[in-house]
Design a protein around this motif. Structure first.
Motif, PDB file in Angstrom:
ATOM      1  N   UNK A  39       0.822  -1.216   0.000  1.00 29.50           N
ATOM      2  CA  UNK A  39       0.000   0.000   0.000  1.00 29.50           C
ATOM      3  C   UNK A  39       0.855   1.266   0.000  1.00 29.50           C
ATOM      4  N   UNK A  40       1.998   1.219   0.705  1.00 33.21           N
ATOM      5  CA  UNK A  40       2.911   2.371   0.671  1.00 33.21           C
ATOM      6  C   UNK A  40       3.480   2.561  -0.724  1.00 33.21           C
ATOM      7  N   UNK A  41       3.814   1.456  -1.371  1.00 34.22           N
ATOM      8  CA  UNK A  41       4.340   1.548  -2.742  1.00 34.22           C
ATOM      9  C   UNK A  41       3.291   2.113  -3.699  1.00 34.22           C
ATOM     10  N   UNK A  42       2.046   1.712  -3.530  1.00 36.32           N
ATOM     11  CA  UNK A  42       0.993   2.219  -4.413  1.00 36.32           C
ATOM     12  C   UNK A  42       0.698   3.689  -4.150  1.00 36.32           C
ATOM     13  N   UNK A  43       0.831   4.129  -2.906  1.00 36.03           N
ATOM     14  CA  UNK A  43       0.556   5.537  -2.589  1.00 36.03           C
ATOM     15  C   UNK A  43       1.623   6.464  -3.128  1.00 36.03           C
ATOM     16  N   UNK A  44       2.834   5.937  -3.397  1.00 35.56           N
ATOM     17  CA  UNK A  44       3.939   6.724  -3.954  1.00 35.56           C
ATOM     18  C   UNK A  44       4.220   7.968  -3.106  1.00 35.56           C
ATOM     19  N   UNK A  45       4.496   7.717  -1.815  1.00 38.96           N
ATOM     20  CA  UNK A  45       4.761   8.819  -0.889  1.00 38.96           C
ATOM     21  C   UNK A  45       6.220   9.238  -0.846  1.00 38.96           C
ATOM     22  N   UNK A  48      11.586   8.084   1.280  1.00 37.61           N
ATOM     23  CA  UNK A  48      11.703   7.981   2.741  1.00 37.61           C
ATOM     24  C   UNK A  48      10.653   7.019   3.299  1.00 37.61           C
ATOM     25  N   UNK A  49       9.412   7.152   2.818  1.00 38.23           N
ATOM     26  CA  UNK A  49       8.355   6.260   3.293  1.00 38.23           C
ATOM     27  C   UNK A  49       8.619   4.822   2.878  1.00 38.23           C
ATOM     28  N   UNK A  50       9.134   4.631   1.649  1.00 42.53           N
ATOM     29  CA  UNK A  50       9.434   3.282   1.185  1.00 42.53           C
ATOM     30  C   UNK A  50      10.550   2.657   2.029  1.00 42.53           C
ATOM     31  N   UNK A 138       3.438   8.030  13.672  1.00 44.91           N
ATOM     32  CA  UNK A 138       4.548   8.634  12.922  1.00 44.91           C
ATOM     33  C   UNK A 138       5.618   7.630  12.516  1.00 44.91           C
ATOM     34  N   UNK A 139       5.271   6.353  12.467  1.00 44.19           N
ATOM     35  CA  UNK A 139       6.206   5.377  11.926  1.00 44.19           C
ATOM     36  C   UNK A 139       6.245   5.469  10.411  1.00 44.19           C
ATOM     37  N   UNK A 140       5.093   5.729   9.796  1.00 45.55           N
ATOM     38  CA  UNK A 140       4.977   5.937   8.354  1.00 45.55           C
ATOM     39  C   UNK A 140       4.364   7.302   8.091  1.00 45.55           C
ATOM     40  N   UNK A 141       4.681   7.867   6.935  1.00 43.22           N
ATOM     41  CA  UNK A 141       4.096   9.140   6.542  1.00 43.22           C
ATOM     42  C   UNK A 141       2.650   8.942   6.103  1.00 43.22           C
ATOM     43  N   UNK A 142       1.868  10.007   6.225  1.00 41.54           N
ATOM     44  CA  UNK A 142       0.465   9.952   5.821  1.00 41.54           C
ATOM     45  C   UNK A 142       0.368   9.803   4.304  1.00 41.54           C
ATOM     46  N   UNK A 143      -0.673   9.123   3.846  1.00 44.86           N
ATOM     47  CA  UNK A 143      -0.861   8.919   2.413  1.00 44.86           C
ATOM     48  C   UNK A 143      -1.368   7.551   2.051  1.00 44.86           C
ATOM     49  N   UNK A 144      -0.754   6.461   2.551  1.00 38.52           N
ATOM     50  CA  UNK A 144      -1.235   5.118   2.196  1.00 38.52           C
ATOM     51  C   UNK A 144      -2.626   4.860   2.759  1.00 38.52           C
ATOM     52  N   UNK A 145      -3.428   4.160   1.987  1.00 43.21           N
ATOM     53  CA  UNK A 145      -4.780   3.813   2.405  1.00 43.21           C
ATOM     54  C   UNK A 145      -4.928   2.299   2.475  1.00 43.21           C
TER      55      UNK A 145
END
Length: 520
Positions: A39-45, A48-50, A138-145
């Motif tokens: 989901x983080x990869x799909x959100x393309x944040x 750093x998030x990856x 705050x372990x991951x940045x906002x954006x992934x759903x």
């Protein structure tokens, strides 16, 4: 062959119950982590998030996967040991080692596929709340759903199934190398505590431990010293787990001394059982070693790393203060000499101007380094402590859960298989109270053996960290989280007592004559 495997797995489902639970939990955890990464990869944040998600997946997944593999191997080894009579009988009537190995591996495949599929479904359902919790802390940045992830489901099933199959193959490989007659003989009385393959693996692991410690020794910096100590502790845990069949006999004899002194019948009988059944005690003490060792490694590493990494900063601040004091002394020296040596009025004015310039330069030198570290270090240190606390919860939760299940499953399995032994003791005059006290002393021996081995491993690792990081032993003892370590030891003791006494009570509810007849 497939029908034989299904029938055998169905009749031995109670033996594989612990393996099934560990497989379900491991598959759920891997599915959650892989889904979060997808989901983080799909959100393309961003990169750093990856990187944060990849680090989370690698650290938590690697630690939990290693723990699950060790617990599955430990349980499978105990299951195979308890089937030595069956294996010897089947090989005597013509079954080959390859057929029996395929049967045991096939049973593990059936159990692991069912458990992995169920765990992957649970992981998909839990991935959404887990992702929200990681973003909120705050372990991951906002954006992934949240959402379904086919790669996450596939990773959970395949990784967990591979772990279970590797564990089953490793556990079944050793007993198949013995002759049928030797298998039947060892089913009645243990002849050797350490299989040759396990001894070779232990020596190889010790060599890898030394190589890793030497490699970290050639790298400078406090961070590398902490990483080296953590790697040393992890590899030593694996080495001691492989060597525990050899180590458990002297450790168990030492731990059984209080029982011999305090209970002449039950304690002495428990000591004799513990020293005679080395493989069984080693299989029971293995999960305690894994649980206590890995938990203590994470707790001590998290407590010591902050202090070790801050020591160079403290030494730098002290050096800056000493330099500023030296500059101030040099600035005061001309003033003292001016008061001692008479000078002309013109020269006095020039000297006063020079002294004022030097004093101003000294004050500038003193204030510049002292003010810089105080502006941003407090906020960064607090944020780092919060991240460390969150990371520790993420690491400790699956580790404690897996370890608790492994300890309970191993003790339940080992105690339930002793029905005939309990029946014989009851028929020869032992009372229920004496039997329960015997089981209590045996559980104490098992837990103490695992805790002593874990404490020795952690002590060696922390001693190496003190030597590498130039940290005094007195300071180290003050930094260790003694309260959390005591909770780990108490939890292992409680699980050990529960896993031995509860199945003992269930077995002793059956009439001794009926138990002896059913087992015979």
């Amino acid at each position: 062959m497939f029908s034989l495997v299904l029938a055998s797995a169905r009749t031995r489902l109670w033996q594989y119950a612990g393996v099934l639970v560990v497989v379900v939990m491991s598959s759920a955890l891997v599915t959650v982590l892989a889904t979060v990464l997808d989901r983080v990869h799909r959100a393309d944040t961003g990169q750093a998030a990856m990187k944060s998600a990849e680090s989370l997946l690698g650290l938590v997944g690697g630690t939990s996967g290693l723990t699950a593999w060790l617990l599955v191997v430990n349980t499978m080894s105990l299951v195979v040991q308890q089937r030595r009579r069956e294996i010897g009988a089947l090989r005597t009537v013509g079954a080959t080692a390859r057929q029996l190995r395929l049967q045991i591996t096939g049973e593990a495949l059936v159990i692991s596929l069912v458990g992995a599929a169920a765990g992957a479904g649970i992981g998909l359902a839990a991935a959404g709340p887990a992702l929200q919790w990681l973003v909120r802390n705050d372990v991951l940045d906002a954006g992934p759903t949240a959402g379904l992830s086919l790669p996450g489901f596939t990773a959970g099933v395949l990784c967990t199934t591979a772990i279970a199959l590797l564990a089953a193959w490793t556990a079944a490989n050793g007993p198949m190398r013995t002759s049928p007659i030797a298998a039947l003989r060892e089913a009645e009385a243990e002849r050797r505590a350490m299989p040759p393959g396990r001894a070779v693996g232990a020596l190889a692991m010790l060599g890898l431990t030394w190589a890793a410690w030497d490699w970290y020794g050639h790298r400078d910096g406090p961070h590398e010293a902490v990483n080296g100590a953590m790697a040393l502790c992890l590899l030593l845990i694996l080495s001691v787990w492989l060597l525990i069949p050899l180590l458990v006999r002297p450790i168990a004899a030492l731990c059984a001394v209080p029982g011999r002194l305090l209970s002449r019948y039950s304690g002495t009988l428990a000591a004799a059982n513990s020293t005679a059944a080395t493989r069984r005690v080693a299989a029971m003490a293995g999960p305690v070693l894994i649980a206590a060792g890995l938990s203590a490694m994470l707790l001590c590493g998290n407590a010591v790393s902050g202090e070790v990494e801050s020591r160079p900063v403290a030494r730098t601040a002290a050096a800056v203060a000493d330099r500023a004091a030296a500059v101030a002394e040099r600035a005061e020296a001309p003033a003292a000499s001016a008061r001692a040596v008479p000078v002309r009025p013109a020269e006095a004015g020039a000297a006063d101007a020079g002294q004022a310039g030097q004093a101003g330069h000294a004050g500038h030198e003193e204030s510049r380094p002292a003010a810089a570290p105080e502006r941003g270090d407090g906020g960064r240190a607090e944020r780092q402590r919060d991240r460390n606390a969150v990371g520790m919860r993420i690491l400790m939760t699956p580790l404690i859960t897996f370890s608790a299940i492994g300890i309970l499953n191993t003790l339940l399995l080992a105690t339930r298989r002793r029905r005939q032994e309990f029946a014989v003791l009851r028929l020869t005059g032992s009372t229920r109270g004496q039997m329960l006290r015997m089981l209590g002393w045996e559980s104490a021996v098992v837990v103490l053996s695992g805790l002593i081995a874990a404490a020795a491993v952690v002590a060696v690792s922390l001693g190496g960290l003190c030597a590498r990081a130039d940290l005094p032993a007195a300071d180290l003892l003050e930094l260790l989280p003694w309260g959390a370590l005591a909770q780990v030891a108490a939890g292992c003791a409680g699980l050990g007592l529960l896993g031995v006494v509860v199945p003992g009570l269930l077995v002793m509810r059956v009439q001794p004559s009926r138990t002896a007849r059913d087992v015979g």
